[in-house]
Structure formats: C-alpha cells, structure tokens
Motif scaffolding. Sequence first.
Motif, PDB file in Angstrom:
ATOM      1  N   PRO B 406       0.803  -1.040   0.083  1.00  0.00           N
ATOM      2  CA  PRO B 406      -0.037   0.045   0.025  1.00  0.00           C
ATOM      3  C   PRO B 406       0.881   1.233   0.053  1.00  0.00           C
ATOM      4  O   PRO B 406       2.270   1.285   0.502  1.00  0.00           O
ATOM      5  CB  PRO B 406      -0.781  -0.188   1.344  1.00  0.00           C
ATOM      6  N   ALA B 407       0.236   2.516  -0.606  1.00  0.00           N
ATOM      7  CA  ALA B 407       1.297   3.601  -0.390  1.00  0.00           C
ATOM      8  C   ALA B 407       0.714   4.155   0.823  1.00  0.00           C
ATOM      9  O   ALA B 407      -0.365   4.847   1.127  1.00  0.00           O
ATOM     10  CB  ALA B 407       0.781   4.656  -1.652  1.00  0.00           C
ATOM     11  N   GLN B 408       2.011   4.174   1.769  1.00  0.00           N
ATOM     12  CA  GLN B 408       1.569   5.013   2.982  1.00  0.00           C
ATOM     13  C   GLN B 408       1.821   6.534   2.709  1.00  0.00           C
ATOM     14  O   GLN B 408       1.231   7.353   3.270  1.00  0.00           O
ATOM     15  CB  GLN B 408       2.942   4.438   4.009  1.00  0.00           C
ATOM     16  N   GLY B 409       2.583   6.600   1.760  1.00  0.00           N
ATOM     17  CA  GLY B 409       2.923   8.169   1.156  1.00  0.00           C
ATOM     18  C   GLY B 409       3.388   8.397  -0.138  1.00  0.00           C
ATOM     19  O   GLY B 409       3.052   7.422  -0.830  1.00  0.00           O
ATOM     20  N   SER B 410       3.771   9.622  -0.589  1.00  0.00           N
ATOM     21  CA  SER B 410       4.181   9.859  -1.857  1.00  0.00           C
ATOM     22  C   SER B 410       3.127   9.817  -2.807  1.00  0.00           C
ATOM     23  O   SER B 410       1.983  10.061  -2.785  1.00  0.00           O
ATOM     24  CB  SER B 410       5.479   9.261  -2.178  1.00  0.00           C
ATOM     25  N   MET B 411       3.503   9.791  -4.055  1.00  0.00           N
ATOM     26  CA  MET B 411       2.440   9.616  -5.267  1.00  0.00           C
ATOM     27  C   MET B 411       2.698   8.327  -5.988  1.00  0.00           C
ATOM     28  O   MET B 411       2.178   8.454  -7.329  1.00  0.00           O
ATOM     29  CB  MET B 411       2.770  10.780  -6.357  1.00  0.00           C
ATOM     30  N   ARG B 466       7.100   1.360 -11.790  1.00  0.00           N
ATOM     31  CA  ARG B 466       6.686   2.409 -10.734  1.00  0.00           C
ATOM     32  C   ARG B 466       5.568   3.159 -11.525  1.00  0.00           C
ATOM     33  O   ARG B 466       5.730   3.657 -12.716  1.00  0.00           O
ATOM     34  CB  ARG B 466       7.781   3.468 -10.614  1.00  0.00           C
ATOM     35  N   SER B 467       4.738   3.089 -10.722  1.00  0.00           N
ATOM     36  CA  SER B 467       3.483   3.789 -11.456  1.00  0.00           C
ATOM     37  C   SER B 467       2.994   5.162 -10.521  1.00  0.00           C
ATOM     38  O   SER B 467       2.684   4.774  -9.503  1.00  0.00           O
ATOM     39  CB  SER B 467       2.313   3.078 -11.891  1.00  0.00           C
ATOM     40  N   THR B 468       2.696   6.341 -11.141  1.00  0.00           N
ATOM     41  CA  THR B 468       2.265   7.295 -10.244  1.00  0.00           C
ATOM     42  C   THR B 468       0.484   6.876 -10.010  1.00  0.00           C
ATOM     43  O   THR B 468       0.090   5.995 -10.947  1.00  0.00           O
ATOM     44  CB  THR B 468       2.043   8.738 -10.741  1.00  0.00           C
ATOM     45  N   PHE B 469      -0.286   7.275  -9.108  1.00  0.00           N
ATOM     46  CA  PHE B 469      -1.604   7.014  -8.993  1.00  0.00           C
ATOM     47  C   PHE B 469      -2.307   8.266  -9.243  1.00  0.00           C
ATOM     48  O   PHE B 469      -3.423   8.809  -8.750  1.00  0.00           O
ATOM     49  CB  PHE B 469      -2.078   6.478  -7.684  1.00  0.00           C
TER      50      PHE B 469
END
Lengths: 495, 495
Positions: B406-411, B466-469
């Motif tokens: 999961p993304a805890q932070g960033s983009m 790596r993919s931005t969301f």
Amino acid sequence: MLAFSRLRSTITSSPSDKVLTLPKINQAVVNCEYAVRGALAIRAEELREELASKRTAHPFAKVTSCNIGNPQQLGQTPITFFRQVAALTEYPALLDAPGVADIFAPDAVERARALLQAVGGSVGAYTHSQGIPLIRQNVAKFIEERDGYPSDPDDIFLTAGASPGVQLILQTLIAHEKVGIMIPVPQYPLYTASIALFRGNAVPYFLNEEDTWGLDVNELIRSVKDARANGLDVRALCVINPGNPTGACLNVDNMRKIVELCHSEKLVLLADEVYQTNTYLPSVPFTSFKKVLRSMGPEFSSLELVSFHSISKGMVGECGRRGGYFECVGVSDEVKEMLYKVASISLCPPAQGQVLVDLMVRPPVKGDASYARYKEEIDGIYESLKRRAARLAAAFNALPGVSCQPAQGSMYLFPSVTLPQKAVETAKAQGMAPDALYCMELLNETGVCVVPGSGFHQKKGTWHFRSTFLPPEKEMESFVARIKGFHEGFLKRYA
Amino acid sequence: MLAFSRLRSTITSSPSDKVLTLPKINQAVVNCEYAVRGALAIRAEELREELASKRTAHPFAKVTSCNIGNPQQLGQTPITFFRQVAALTEYPALLDAPGVADIFAPDAVERARALLQAVGGSVGAYTHSQGIPLIRQNVAKFIEERDGYPSDPDDIFLTAGASPGVQLILQTLIAHEKVGIMIPVPQYPLYTASIALFRGNAVPYFLNEEDTWGLDVNELIRSVKDARANGLDVRALCVINPGNPTGACLNVDNMRKIVELCHSEKLVLLADEVYQTNTYLPSVPFTSFKKVLRSMGPEFSSLELVSFHSISKGMVGECGRRGGYFECVGVSDEVKEMLYKVASISLCPPAQGQVLVDLMVRPPVKGDASYARYKEEIDGIYESLKRRAARLAAAFNALPGVSCQPAQGSMYLFPSVTLPQKAVETAKAQGMAPDALYCMELLNETGVCVVPGSGFHQKKGTWHFRSTFLPPEKEMESFVARIKGFHEGFLKRYA
C-alpha cells in the motif's frame, strides 16, 4: 556572510568530526571563483541591509548594483505584452473574466491561449526536458529568419538562462583533466568558474584593448599552439560576441577567420551571443556565427558550433525568470541524446522562462494590437541604453588615469585604471588585488558596486573594473558625480 | 529521437573529425542513466506526436504519463490563491486595474504587493543567489512551526526544485572517485544519475519489500561496512521519506536509529522530504529528520543534515515553475559559503519558483479571505490522492502474479511483477531488462507510460514497475481496465 577572500585563512579551524569541511569537500568547489557575485556583491548586500535597518550610517542613501547586468533591478520596465501573456498563463481564469478586454490586448489573450495549449493546459506541469516543442519550433523559425539558413527544432535546447546551457556543454566536453577550453581575456567569469568546477583548463587568449578589445586570430593561433605544446587537449573555443565585459562587436571578416581556425584546429565553437540585440554602432551590426559558418559553404559543414541566447539581456532583461536556449549546429544525434539525457535529470527549464523565450523570438509584428506599444517600449529602452553607454564612457574617460573603450555592444564598460603605487602596495599588504581594493573602497564610500577586472582576468600589470551602464538616465549625472568624487579622493589618498 | 538503448551500438559510427563523439566526450555523461525520462518517456512522446498528427493508428486515444509525478499534466487544478498571486506579480498593472476586486481576493493582492516589494519591484530581476531574503525568513518560520525547533534563514537555500539542490550537495561531497553515497534500493534515479555524473559511487542499501518497504538499520550497517571494506570513503546517507518509488513512511523510532548511525559512522544525512504532505495513513504521520535530530539532544548536535523540499509535490504540484529549498543543519559557515558561491554561478533560482515557495510555506490561514477556498482545494486533492492510491493498489493486487504494497505516502506505487520465463528470455535476447520489455509493451498497447523497476534498481531476480496514481478519478476505472487487459494478454503471450 563572510567574504570569500577572508575564508581561506579559516580552513584550519574546521572541526575535525565534520564531513563537510573545506579540506574534505570537492576541491573544485573550493577553488572555483565567481567574481560577479563575490566579495563585492556580498558586501553590497550587507550595505543594503544596513541601510534598510538604519543600523549603520553611510554617506549614501542606496546601493547601486552595477556589478551585474540586471536591468529590472535598476528600474527598467518590463515589456507590457510579455507580462500580459505571462499573467494570463499563470491565471487562465482571467481569459474569461469580465472586463478582460479592457486590461489585456487581444493578441496577448490569443498568445496565452496558444501557449497554454502547448503546455497541456498548465504552466505548473513539467514540460519536455528539451523545452516545449512549439516554442522550439518558434526558436528555429526565428533563427531561420535572422540568418537566412535552415534551423531544426530538434537542435534547439531551451534552458534556464544561458548559464546552465554553457555549463552543460562544458561538462560534456571536459572528459579528463587535460582538456583545455579557450576563453577570451577579459572573460565573463561563468567560463573560468565552470571550467574549474568540471576540472578542465581555461586556455586564455588576450583581446586587444587598444584595438577596441578586438580579437586577433594570430593570438588565437598562439594560444592553441602554446596550450597544445603544454600537453593540453584543447577542444573548444569560446567567443563572446558582443563582448562581455568588453562590449566589442566582431565584424564578419574576423568571424570567418575564426571559423576557419576552428575548422583547421578541430575546435568546437561556443558562441555566447546573448547580447545579440545590444549593438550600438551601425558600422558593426550583429551577425551570428551560424550565419557566417553557413555562408562559407559545405567545406565547413562538419564544424561543431553551439550558440547561446538568453531572455536576460537585450531589451527584454527578464533575468529572474531564467530562460534561454542553445542551438547545436553540426553536433551528432548521439551526442544530442546525451545532452537531452543530462538535461532530463533536472526535469525541465522553468515554464515561465520558456514562455518568455517564445515571446522574445515571436514578438508582436506590424498589424498586431500590441505592436505600437511593444515597438515604443523596445525602442525606448534601446535608445536609452545607447545614450547611457556613451555618457558613462565619456565620464570614465574624463577621470585622470582612466581610459575607456566605447561600448559597441552589450551592457558593460570595462575601463582601464592606472592605480597609484601606494594603492597597489596597500592592496598587496591586505592580500587583495589592487583593483579589488579600488572597487571595495568605491562601494563603501558611494554605494556603487562594480566588479574588479581581476575577476575577469586581464593582462598582467593592468587594472580595470566592469560597470554596467544600467543606472536610470535621471540618476546618471549623480551616479557619475559619485564616481568622480570617489576617484579623485582615492588618487589623493594614495598619492 | 532514438531511444538510449539503441544508441550504444552506434558509437563506432562517429565521424572521426568531430570533437563531440561518444568515445571522446565525458564518459560520466555517457554512462549515467535516468530512467524516469529514458526510453519509455521518449517513446511516449513519439506516440503523443503520432496521435496528434494522426499519422499512425494506435489502439488507444491518448498517452497517460504515469512515469513521473506531474499532477497538473494529468489535470490536477492549481490552487487558486497561488495562481492569483503569481499573475499579480507578473503583471503588477493588475493591482490597480478597475474591477480587480471582482477577480482577485484581497489577501492575494496584499501578498502580491509584499512579494513585489521583496523582489525590488519586478520578478524579472535576478534575486539574491541564495533566494529572496524575505522568503527564506518565511521558510525558516514554517520549519520552526512544523518542528518546534529554531531555524535560521541563513541555513536555507532556495533552489530550482529539489533536484538542483541535491545535485549541489552531491557535487560538494564527491571530492574524489572513491567517495560513496548511500542510497536506498529501490531509489529515485536522480541519485544514481547525479552520483555517476560527479564520478562518485552509489552505495546501495536494500529496503524490505515484505515489510512495506521498511528501512532496517542493520541493513544500513551492513551497507556502510561492506562499502568501507571495499575501500570506499562513504560520506553520506540519503533517505527518501516518504519513499520514492516505494511510498513507505518512516516511524520516529526508526528515524532515531538512523540519526544514531549517521552520528556514529560520521555520515552526512541527506533527507529527501519532498513528499512530506503526501502521507495517507494516520498511524505513520510525517516527522522531519530535523525534528527527530533536535529531539535527541546536544550529543547529536554536530550531525550534518541537509533536508530537501519542493513545490512540485504535495497538493501543490507546481512542477513546471521549478521551486524548492534545502535547509542545512550543522553545516559549517565556510561550507555554506561554498554552496552559495556555486549557486551564484547560476545566478538565482527562478523568481516565480521562489514566489511559490513563499505561498507553500505561508498559505492562507483561518480568517483570510482565501482560506475557505484554499482549504477546500487542498483537502479535495488530498482526499482524491488517498482514494486513488488505495484504488490502484487494489487493482494491481488483483492482477495474477502482481503484488503491491500500500502507498503510505508519496505519489507512487511500486508493484512487484512475476514475469513468465519466456518474457525474461525474449527481453534478454533484445538486450532489454525484462521489466523494461513489460513496460514498453504496456505503453505500445495501451498508451500507459510507467517506469521499469530496473531504472530504480531492485533486488536481483525481482521485477517491478513504478506508476503514479495521478490519473483523474473519472478516468481511473478505464485506466485500470487498460492495464488489466494488457497484463492478462502479456501473460498469455509469454505463457
């Protein structure tokens, strides 16, 4: 902040448990020098703060920064059309706001819409690392119209001012510690600073002050031969035209000889042409090295030329936005790919700098709503620069022991000053260059900040300073009087 | 333009009479790699041009760039207050235009006046090379309020985004070819690219994917010991928190151990904290390394810490303006002078980037006219980012052979992909990394541009991308469907 010159003596005081100490860090960082923003500029900032806070009394009411070509700092008004377009791209809601037609010219609205479309809707997005494609196309068109020869948008790199472009090319050229880059003396300190940072070698060639700072090709030949005899791998020749700090403009015959030399000696020609619209003598108009090269036919087509331009100079003077471009001529695709790759690490040049490159190369033309105002503003700035150049050169030439060549171009004068022996000795005792002493005393007494000639390099035993001629015309007479008063006092003090 | 991977084979074709050829130029320039804008991004540009010109048919209508955190390119709306101030500083005539009160908020007008005064009247003038003094004061206040510890404006350097700041510090640290800089794996390619350009050595430490990409201090100890045993002069530890590309957020206990390690091993701590407002889990809020360091008392006060921040990330997303800052903590005055000197060679960061730093650190507060709108806009973007992060992570986890923390932070999300043996072999036969093959096929089939994990470095034998969301919420379901369709087809094709 401390002046750099005072720093060297503190090296031994570095606490030994630190990593970031002068003896441990990159010595290229420690050793490089950049006089335009050196000790004088730092002292000028201190004085400015002292005047603002009224902590300390000084015999002048304000600091006048003539150390750097920064026209808008000295009150030059931005071009209205440029700023209208910039504001509209910043806040596109204005495009549809009521009353917009009363404030913004219709061609500014139209240009803003086109630029917003070219950046995908927002100047807040990263652009293409080489620069927005539409703007590179417009730069190429501008070059074609200027020179009469084709230009390819893929050869154009938009940059954050000319300086990062110059640094990118120097970094690429300097493959090892024996690489030499030929630079004029006097030079703009960007070159010596960057060459030192990338651990290359500045190879000086001397301009001829008596001949209006002319560039003699025989001196270029001497310079490259000497450097190669000393084991340097001389790879490139930098020419600044119009000259900085000299103001000299090259004639086409001279430029052809320079191209021939680069061709025969296999040198990349780095043409710093940021002052291309700052020429004041009809007898020596600006001609680009690209045009001269192309006019010489296919024999010279393999020559590698990189030409730099900027939005910071000319009558534009938009230094703070950081915009510019370089054009690569005769540079192979594979090397352009490398330039693109390195540019991409910094992601992109500032979008508003790119926008202004577009406006600079594609200003309003006859028939456009903004044309009359644009032309009036540009002509007004140009004529004023020309008058100020002549006025200040005459003022310098009227000072005892000072001799100043006329400014054919650029924004600077670089007068030679004969300093009294006692001043030379005092400076040496203080570990300063004599012209740095002169400039520091000028600053402390009058608030006028100029740069000592030693920061630009100069012939041994001669002393100079560089001053912009940018103070506003209404202040010019008092500016001249401050310098005159100081100069006469200095001569008496050190008689 | 050619993709970089195809270039290497053309080295031998360089015409020998050129200076600028791949074998002759700086090999650090040739060898450095920057994947975020590498072959995939170049192909994405080609596709974008083909779609625009309708020259070539493709099974998708547009290219979706998830290779780079560029929110406004994907439709994120700029913050109104920020852009109002920017427009007013660009065209100050607006301040007195009739009807201005109908268009601009009064606090935007007031702020624009204050900033114009701070820049001496025009955003077109060069500023102080370290950044406009007023804005550095405001950054220091922001840091004090964030951390509860003092901050000195003289320790703040405004920059053209975080990247040039990181490069300036790396250039200063890398004094010789044995200097090592510790970087996380996976890392943001700015680090490997810049370390390679300055001829230093990247010293990897591995993040633990199974532990939500956690940072284990024992792994840091292993890394520094191994590198020193191999003769490297390890000088600094880079930590990216919140993580890029991992999205991981560090807890305070972990950060204290990192500070202790830097102290005992005499490492400069480089804290890349550009995603400090992009944290999505209340259990791991952002804490700055400065705060952790200061909370540990005087024993650690000699530690050298440089913390980087940017206007490109957060809910600001103003990438194209190029703005940011770094704060030096425990760095000696003499080294700060050197940083200032090198910064001054490039004259100054873009004025509009600096203006936005001011707005970021001093946004409207309760009681200000723009506060309600500002808060609504910021909260809207934040909540949407949080939803998109969760939605995309769930979508990736639903794909066969894909596992996504999961993304805890960033983009960003950095899913692990198990690639079929046949795909691995096909890639190797083509001289590509297997995840680069996956990403190139994804781009060519769907128009979705992501970056292969090999560009960020990864544990041997694992493959990621790596993919931005950042795709807009209204497009998220079709975006997910495109990736799902491609992934299933890819698995079948290479079964």
